[in-house]
Enzyme design. Sequence first.
Site, PDB file in Angstrom:
ATOM      1  N   ASP A   1     -41.634   9.044  20.002  1.00  0.00           N
ATOM      2  CA  ASP A   1     -42.063  10.441  20.117  1.00  0.00           C
ATOM      3  C   ASP A   1     -41.025  11.291  20.858  1.00  0.00           C
ATOM      4  OD1 ASP A   1     -42.337   9.639  22.766  1.00  0.00           O
ATOM      5  OD2 ASP A   1     -44.496   9.989  22.879  1.00  0.00           O
TER       6      ASP A   1
ATOM      7  N   GLU B   1     -34.946  18.512  34.836  1.00  0.00           N
ATOM      8  CA  GLU B   1     -35.817  17.975  33.781  1.00  0.00           C
ATOM      9  C   GLU B   1     -37.258  17.909  34.281  1.00  0.00           C
ATOM     10  OE1 GLU B   1     -35.611  13.632  32.883  1.00  0.00           O
ATOM     11  OE2 GLU B   1     -35.022  14.315  30.889  1.00  0.00           O
TER      12      GLU B   1
ATOM     13  N   GLU C   1     -39.453   9.490  23.560  1.00  0.00           N
ATOM     14  CA  GLU C   1     -38.740   8.266  23.183  1.00  0.00           C
ATOM     15  C   GLU C   1     -39.561   7.037  23.573  1.00  0.00           C
ATOM     16  OE1 GLU C   1     -34.819   9.431  25.069  1.00  0.00           O
ATOM     17  OE2 GLU C   1     -34.532  10.178  23.029  1.00  0.00           O
TER      18      GLU C   1
ATOM     19  N   TRP D   1     -30.450   2.590  22.247  1.00  0.00           N
ATOM     20  CA  TRP D   1     -31.326   3.728  22.534  1.00  0.00           C
ATOM     21  C   TRP D   1     -32.584   3.635  21.691  1.00  0.00           C
ATOM     22  CZ3 TRP D   1     -30.594   6.277  26.797  1.00  0.00           C
ATOM     23  CH2 TRP D   1     -31.352   7.435  27.058  1.00  0.00           C
TER      24      TRP D   1
HETATM   25  C1  BGC Z   1     -36.617  12.751  27.113  1.00  0.00           C
HETATM   26  C2  BGC Z   1     -36.305  13.311  25.754  1.00  0.00           C
HETATM   27  C3  BGC Z   1     -34.995  14.062  25.764  1.00  0.00           C
HETATM   28  C4  BGC Z   1     -33.881  13.260  26.410  1.00  0.00           C
HETATM   29  C5  BGC Z   1     -32.627  14.092  26.613  1.00  0.00           C
HETATM   30  C6  BGC Z   1     -35.433  11.936  27.588  1.00  0.00           C
HETATM   31  O1  BGC Z   1     -35.692  11.425  28.865  1.00  0.00           O
HETATM   32  O2  BGC Z   1     -37.777  11.943  27.062  1.00  0.00           O
HETATM   33  O3  BGC Z   1     -37.310  14.200  25.349  1.00  0.00           O
HETATM   34  O4  BGC Z   1     -34.646  14.387  24.455  1.00  0.00           O
HETATM   35  O5  BGC Z   1     -34.301  12.775  27.652  1.00  0.00           O
HETATM   36  O6  BGC Z   1     -32.879  15.237  27.359  1.00  0.00           O
END
Ligand code: BGC
Length: 383
Positions: free
Chosen positions: A164, A323, A167, A114
């Site tokens: 960030d 999301e 990610e 990750w």
């Molecule tokens: C996002 C992160 C988030 C993670 C879990 C990723 O795709 O970029 O901001 O913490 O998903 O929700």
Amino acid sequence: MSYDPALAALAERSIRLITELQTPEGAYPASPTFSAYVGYSWLRDGAFIADGASAAGQVESASRFFDWCAAVTVRRAEKIRWIVDESRAGRPPGPEHMLPARFTFAGDDGADEWWDFQLDGYGTWLWALVEHLERHGLDGSRYREAAQLTAEYLLVSWWRPCYDWWEEHSQHVHVSTLACIAAGLEAIARAGLVDDDTARAIGDETARLRRLVAERGTKDGHLIKWFGSTAVDGSLAAAIAPLGFTDAASDVARRTIDVLEAHLVVDGGVHRYLGDTFFGGGQWPLLSCFLGLAHLAAGDRDRADELLQYAAATATPELDLPEQVPGHLIAPGMRQEWIDRWGPVATPLLWSHAMFLRLGIALGRIDPAVLAPQTTAQEETLA
Ligand code: BGC
């Protein structure tokens, strides 16, 4: 502003998802079904989920999450002390030796690869903890050891480039990451959760951090995505509210909100940043809520309300908040690639539900009382 009955069902659904999916260990899963997230709890998502739960009066649920954060941290005390010692000796350990962004529910590091070196969550959980303690008048002494360890970790690392909120872009120093770190450190110093030397160090280091943000993290009067960039990122709204790192009444806040609106918002939907390709680069309802909180703090209730309504309208017929939504895509050609790789967009995403609650309650549109622990009769009606 008055309660909006049309939002009540989504609010109830949100709090149910958050409390019922919380694991026996206290962790909040990011999303129960999304392939790449199943089995993991992120400090970033979790801290904002706990903040939403706390604002909604789910005191025990939020406390259990912070207990989980504290346990995860204290378990790594030896490792943290090693990182601190090495860093102070001028040998900051490589990213692979730093603490991860997400943990299994049992509090272990993940076995999957990750983009783990992210510092923001370590600040955000401290910030959300103190918000929770102050909101409900709770005693925080049982968090002292974890707060102290987390502070020491951040004090030696805050200046380092890392991944960030999204990610990505690990070669840069991200302004929203710095805002999370400063908000967390300043909160625990204020709450007296660290020893006096650490509180002094927090004063010195956050003053340096703030100077750096003013000099290198600001351009044309607004916050920028990373040092040296000219662009903004949707996460910067959080620096204004709820984190309060940037004074909502300041020119920088005003200008940052204006540029976010001009560059990243289409019909109330907020993109993460220009150039986003993840699932085609859609709009994130949780970012509409962050921008709404920033507007509200800066005095524009009407715009905050519009953004809340936008976020609510992204719910599926089952009242799950995703999301992201594909109404306006930055990179439409990239969408299918991600669906093939990871399946459909994460839905429900608990962080989206938490931000909807947080903004709705702040605006007075959601009545926290409808979210109080259910009576049996209510349980039956809702089942
Ligand atoms: C996002 C992160 C988030 C993670 C879990 C990723 O795709 O970029 O901001 O913490 O998903 O929700």
